[in-house]
Design a protein around this motif. Structure first.
Motif, PDB file in Angstrom:
ATOM      1  N   LYS A   6       0.871  -1.176   0.000  1.00  0.00           N
ATOM      2  CA  LYS A   6       0.000   0.000   0.000  1.00  0.00           C
ATOM      3  C   LYS A   6       0.912   1.230   0.000  1.00  0.00           C
ATOM      4  O   LYS A   6       2.076   1.148   0.380  1.00  0.00           O
ATOM      5  CB  LYS A   6      -0.849   0.018   1.269  1.00  0.00           C
ATOM      6  N   CYS A   8       1.168   5.479   1.067  1.00  0.00           N
ATOM      7  CA  CYS A   8       0.573   6.665   1.692  1.00  0.00           C
ATOM      8  C   CYS A   8       1.632   7.778   1.682  1.00  0.00           C
ATOM      9  O   CYS A   8       2.779   7.547   1.322  1.00  0.00           O
ATOM     10  CB  CYS A   8       0.095   6.360   3.114  1.00  0.00           C
ATOM     11  N   ASP A   9       1.207   8.975   2.093  1.00  0.00           N
ATOM     12  CA  ASP A   9       2.187  10.073   2.148  1.00  0.00           C
ATOM     13  C   ASP A   9       3.038   9.958   3.418  1.00  0.00           C
ATOM     14  O   ASP A   9       4.264  10.074   3.372  1.00  0.00           O
ATOM     15  CB  ASP A   9       1.458  11.430   2.178  1.00  0.00           C
ATOM     16  N   ALA A  11       3.587   7.727   7.062  1.00  0.00           N
ATOM     17  CA  ALA A  11       3.272   6.573   7.912  1.00  0.00           C
ATOM     18  C   ALA A  11       3.819   6.858   9.300  1.00  0.00           C
ATOM     19  O   ALA A  11       5.006   7.180   9.455  1.00  0.00           O
ATOM     20  CB  ALA A  11       3.909   5.313   7.342  1.00  0.00           C
ATOM     21  N   TYR A  31      -2.521  15.443   3.746  1.00  0.00           N
ATOM     22  CA  TYR A  31      -1.753  14.230   3.411  1.00  0.00           C
ATOM     23  C   TYR A  31      -2.578  12.988   3.713  1.00  0.00           C
ATOM     24  O   TYR A  31      -3.425  12.993   4.606  1.00  0.00           O
ATOM     25  CB  TYR A  31      -0.466  14.167   4.252  1.00  0.00           C
ATOM     26  N   ASP A  32      -2.254  11.913   2.983  1.00  0.00           N
ATOM     27  CA  ASP A  32      -2.781  10.578   3.296  1.00  0.00           C
ATOM     28  C   ASP A  32      -1.922  10.013   4.407  1.00  0.00           C
ATOM     29  O   ASP A  32      -0.731   9.762   4.187  1.00  0.00           O
ATOM     30  CB  ASP A  32      -2.542   9.689   2.062  1.00  0.00           C
ATOM     31  N   SER A  34      -1.122   7.148   7.507  1.00  0.00           N
ATOM     32  CA  SER A  34      -1.412   5.848   8.133  1.00  0.00           C
ATOM     33  C   SER A  34      -0.771   5.830   9.511  1.00  0.00           C
ATOM     34  O   SER A  34       0.392   6.215   9.657  1.00  0.00           O
ATOM     35  CB  SER A  34      -0.817   4.694   7.322  1.00  0.00           C
ATOM     36  N   ASN A 128      -8.754  11.389   6.169  1.00  0.00           N
ATOM     37  CA  ASN A 128      -7.454  11.079   5.548  1.00  0.00           C
ATOM     38  C   ASN A 128      -6.466  10.415   6.507  1.00  0.00           C
ATOM     39  O   ASN A 128      -5.263  10.387   6.261  1.00  0.00           O
ATOM     40  CB  ASN A 128      -6.836  12.332   4.906  1.00  0.00           C
ATOM     41  N   GLU A 130      -5.723   6.702   8.197  1.00  0.00           N
ATOM     42  CA  GLU A 130      -6.081   5.286   8.287  1.00  0.00           C
ATOM     43  C   GLU A 130      -5.353   4.700   9.499  1.00  0.00           C
ATOM     44  O   GLU A 130      -4.145   4.896   9.645  1.00  0.00           O
ATOM     45  CB  GLU A 130      -5.636   4.546   7.019  1.00  0.00           C
ATOM     46  N   LEU A 160       3.965  -1.339   3.417  1.00  0.00           N
ATOM     47  CA  LEU A 160       3.397   0.007   3.304  1.00  0.00           C
ATOM     48  C   LEU A 160       4.535   0.943   2.919  1.00  0.00           C
ATOM     49  O   LEU A 160       5.569   0.985   3.595  1.00  0.00           O
ATOM     50  CB  LEU A 160       2.796   0.428   4.657  1.00  0.00           C
ATOM     51  N   ALA A 162       5.809   4.872   2.195  1.00  0.00           N
ATOM     52  CA  ALA A 162       5.435   6.239   2.568  1.00  0.00           C
ATOM     53  C   ALA A 162       6.565   7.183   2.192  1.00  0.00           C
ATOM     54  O   ALA A 162       7.738   6.806   2.227  1.00  0.00           O
ATOM     55  CB  ALA A 162       5.182   6.309   4.072  1.00  0.00           C
TER      56      ALA A 162
END
Ligand SMILES: Cc1cc2nc3c(=O)[nH]c(=O)nc-3n(C[C@H](O)[C@H](O)[C@H](O)COP(=O)(O)OP(=O)(O)OC[C@H]3O[C@@H](n4cnc5c(N)ncnc54)[C@H](O)[C@@H]3O)c2cc1C
Length: 410
Positions: A6, A8-9, A11, A31-32, A34, A128, A130, A160, A162
């Motif tokens: 996955k 994301c921006d 983590a 930002y995305d 996690s 945004n 997770e 993941l 990032a």
């Protein structure tokens, strides 16, 4: 979980006090994000959201208001309006009164568990962000445009990627270790025992801190009629104190504290934490920021650990909000953050480490320094004011959120 990567921006490894606060602070930047946390937020074994009482400084409360957490914390927070500081077996005491400084309070006391309830609710509500929990990070690969994390949960493994990884995974940080970031450590051979006590008289918003050779003994104002007791002892005697029955425990605590609040009537569950300084020698790496206890786990004297982490959170959020490079992991931004935070981190760590060692030192010279320091603080109002301003989190370049201002949003 499936074996796929996955993206994301940002983590954040560790959804404890520091990691979760950072996620909430960064979310408005779009930002995305996690957040990966290995222990269920409501589990009894959750290491960050437990029974400890957190004294939050004036600047921390402003930061929490600025990131939208304070409104939901306020009803369970108790204001600290006055502080009495003493040295064991010495007559000098230092009195601080927030009203004399034109403030309604120096800060507030909040239970870490209650903080956890509020911050994790906010994580859940924020589109945004997770939250991956319970999920553990078991490895990191850095390099290129992304850093890659290996995640493990009972469903299997997953990766993941990032653009920026935040290591907020506590004092024994796996990320810090895997990146081979060196640390400075010091075992204080002290253990802090915490619990709630109910004294006979109302605390009226006064916090008491008595500095002793085995560390601080503090009584903090808490909700209702309760106070938070923070009793630091030599580690080799901690087991004995923890095993005392409630009556004997209260009687020993009362002997230490005296009768400022009358008789201690009741005591709650006791918990113990061995104390060690762990300081990362770098707080950034390639596409990585080391935050909170992973960057600096410090002695709780003066209640500075989470307060310092919140100033780091507010500063990082400001650097990313102002940075115009479109990549949250860009080296130029991480360098800017690290340079900004260096002095506050150095001075705060030096204070908590220095005062702990000064009070533990048996020499006549150390005793003289302690007493003359206390006398100077008791006699010189401007010195008291200067120290109080620093303890409230206002030193050096103060982040905008700590001044009650807003971040520049996209
Ligand atoms: C008794 C005591 C009293 C204190 N009082 C105060 C106070 O009054 N004021 C103050 O400012 N500070 C205080 N502190 C300091 C404060 O508790 C710390 O600053 C704070 O806990 C730091 O939070 P953190 O999120 O960085 O680390 P932690 O609280 O250690 O949280 C780290 C999180 O990361 C998770 N994690 C770890 N490894 C992984 C992994 N591999 N994968 C996924 N998740 C992982 C853990 O489960 C945990 O939830 C006190 C400390 C103690 C011990």
């Amino acid at each position: 979980m499936n074996q796929h990567t996955k993206v994301c921006d940002i983590a954040i490894v560790g959804g404890g006090l520091a990691g979760a606060s950072l996620a909430v602070a960064l979310a408005p930047l779009g930002y995305d994000i996690s957040v990966i946390e290995s222990v269920a937020f409501k589990a009894a074994s959750q290491p960050s959201y437990d029974d400890r009482t957190l004294a939050l400084s004036h600047s921390s409360c402003r930061i929490l208001a600025g990131i939208g957490l304070w409104d939901n914390l306020a009803s369970d927070a108790t204001a600290i309006r006055k502080i009495t500081a003493t040295e064991q077996n010495r007559p000098v005491h230092v009195e601080l009164d927030s009203a004399e400084m034109g403030l309604t309070e120096f800060g507030h006391v909040v239970e870490a568990r209650c903080f956890g309830g509020v911050v994790t609710q906010k994580l859940k509500e924020t589109k945004n962000i997770e939250v991956l929990c319970p999920v553990s990070v078991e490895g990191i690969d850095v390099g290129g445009l992304h850093s890659k994390l290996n995640l493990v949960s009972e469903d299997g493994t997953e990766s993941l990627s990032a653009r920026l990884v935040i290591a907020a995974d506590g004092a024994n940080s796996l990320i810090r270790e895997q990146l081979k970031i060196p640390t400075q450590t010091r075992d204080y051979h002290q253990t802090v025992i915490i619990c709630n006590v109910t004294p006979e008289k109302a605390h009226r918003g006064r916090a008491y801190e008595c500095l002793t050779s085995t560390g601080p003994f503090a009584v903090l104002p808490h909700t209702g009629t309760r106070c938070g007791l923070v009793w630091t002892v030599e580690s080799n005697g901690a087991g004995q104190i923890l095993d005392l029955d409630d009556e004997e425990f209260l009687s020993r605590a009362q002997d230490r504290f005296g009768s400022h609040l009358g008789k201690f009537l009741r005591v709650g569950k006791r918990s113990a934490y061995p104390l060690k300084l762990v300081r990362a020698r770098q707080d950034t790496g390639e596409r990585v920021v080391v935050l909170g206890n992973a960057a600096h786990a410090i002695h709780p004297v003066g209640a500075q650990g989470f307060n310092l982490a919140l100033r780091d959170v507010a500063s990082l959020a400001e650097v990313l909000a102002d940075g115009d490079v479109g990549d949250p992991g860009a080296a130029v931004l991480l360098r800017q953050y690290s340079q900004w935070r260096r002095e506050d981190q150095r001075a705060t760590i030096a204070f908590s480490d220095g005062i702990t060692r000064l009070f533990a030192h048996p020499s006549v010279l150390a005793a003289g320094l302690r007493t003359s320091g206390m006398i100077a603080l008791a006699m010189i109002p401007s010195l008291r004011r200067h120290q109080a301003i620093k303890a409230m989190g206002y030193r050096g370049k103060v982040p905008r959120l700590a001044l009650g201002e807003r971040l520049r949003l996209p």
